[in-house]
Design an enzyme around this catalytic site. Structure first.
Site, short mmCIF file in Angstrom:
data_model
loop_
_atom_site.label_atom_id
_atom_site.label_comp_id
_atom_site.label_asym_id
_atom_site.label_seq_id
_atom_site.Cartn_x
_atom_site.Cartn_y
_atom_site.Cartn_z
N TYR A 18 0.91 -1.20 -0.04
CA TYR A 18 -0.01 0.06 -0.15
C TYR A 18 0.85 1.26 -0.07
CZ TYR A 18 -3.32 3.50 1.78
OH TYR A 18 -3.88 4.79 1.76
N LYS B 174 1.35 4.42 -2.80
CA LYS B 174 0.71 5.79 -2.75
C LYS B 174 2.22 6.50 -2.89
CE LYS B 174 -3.24 4.88 -1.89
NZ LYS B 174 -4.26 5.24 -3.06
#
Length: 329
Positions: free
Chosen positions: A169, A173
């Site tokens: 994740y 990002k």
């Protein structure tokens, strides 16, 4: 800001629900012709289909064109931009890269070490959520560069700053933020802006369902979802109750698209709550969502309300300090 974007053409990917839907609603209400994409075209009984989003935009006086698109398929993405280019005489003013399919995967993977997960989790998280953003940006830029104007927005998060949820994740990002910064360098001479937008804690359909059921999670999952910090269920609930509606990010995008000096922000990571202060807008419920840079707001979100009451509102963590926290050399 009513009808401030009249005559503009926008694409919002992943707009059948959540933040994407909120952004599409606000762009349509502001007068833009909005193309929305997703995998669910017809009503599904949960208010999370493209047709339901389109109907709501039209009820507000906007114009919406729903396009069923699987953002894992390159050919679907190519056809989407060809459709917009043909139907709008080569015009595209705004692209919002929001499509994401990893919510369930991340929930199941939270609290687990990267080496204990199947390597394919990388594709589950960063195919649609990162690779697709790049592909959409390529096609959008091919339309925007010749017209010498345009705005591309990557929906990202503070997971690009510090560890949050899990390894894949955070990588995704961080890459979304870097994509905006580097693409902006190559687009600047052609007057096309590219930014990365961080919403705060957003009360999406999934979050509201979780809060209403009071579902308990394992302690290690709480810790992972909170970025490695020990946060209990009450604190998580407080963060989201104080947080934003999905349409707050939409208001931020509308104001960015209407900003004549948008090129000054190109290449930057922008915080939705910060933009609310800069442009002077509030959420649709009349509240000003908390800004994690403001010390007072951060203390309140973590339950230190008595201490927060003594902290002046103007006291904020400087951007240089946030940046310094990520330096690895």
């Amino acid at each position: 800001m009513r009808q401030s974007l009249s005559g503009r053409v926008a694409i919002v990917t992943g707009a059948s629900r959540g933040i994407g839907k909120g952004i599409a609603l606000q762009l349509g209400e502001a007068g833009a012709t909005v193309y929305i994409t997703g995998r669910t075209m017809q009503p599904d009984g949960r208010g999370t289909s493209l047709m339901e989003c389109a109907e709501e935009i039209e009820k507000r006086g906007g114009k919406c064109i729903p396009v069923q698109c699987d953002h894992e398929k390159d050919e679907d993405i190519k056809k989407l931009f060809e459709k917009v280019k043909q139907e709008q005489n080569g015009q595209l003013d705004i692209l919002v890269n929001n499509a994401y399919k990893a919510v369930k995967v991340l929930g199941d993977a939270a609290g687990k070490k990267f080496y204990n997960l199947p390597p394919e989790v990388w594709d589950d998280v960063n195919n649609v959520g990162l690779r697709n953003h790049y592909i959409c940006s390529v096609y959008a830029a091919r339309i925007m560069v010749p017209q010498k104007k345009g705005l591309i927005v990557n929906i990202s998060s503070a997971g690009g700053l510090n560890y949050m949820i899990n390894t894949v994740y955070g990588i995704g990002k961080t890459a979304c933020d870097r994509m905006a910064a580097d693409c902006a360098v190559e687009l600047r001479k052609d007057n096309v802006a590219f930014v990365s937008l961080w919403p705060g804690a957003v009360r999406t359909e999934n979050i509201k369902a979780m809060l209403s059921t009071g579902r308990k999670e394992e302690e290690d999952r709480d810790e992972a979802m909170a970025g490695g910090m020990k946060i209990d269920q009450d604190q998580i609930k407080r963060m989201f109750e104080m947080g934003e509606t999905p349409e707050f990010a939409g208001k931020a995008v509308v104001h960015l698209a209407d900003d004549p000096n948008i090129m000054q922000k190109s290449g930057k990571v922008l915080i939705a709550a910060e933009l609310g202060e800069v442009y002077g807008f509030k959420d649709i419920d009349g509240r000003q969502p908390p800004n994690f840079r403001r010390v007072k707001d951060s203390l309140s979100m973590f339950g230190y309300t008595r201490l927060a009451a003594w902290i002046p509102s103007f006291l904020k963590l400087p951007f240089w300090l946030l940046a310094a926290a990520t330096h690895k050399f």
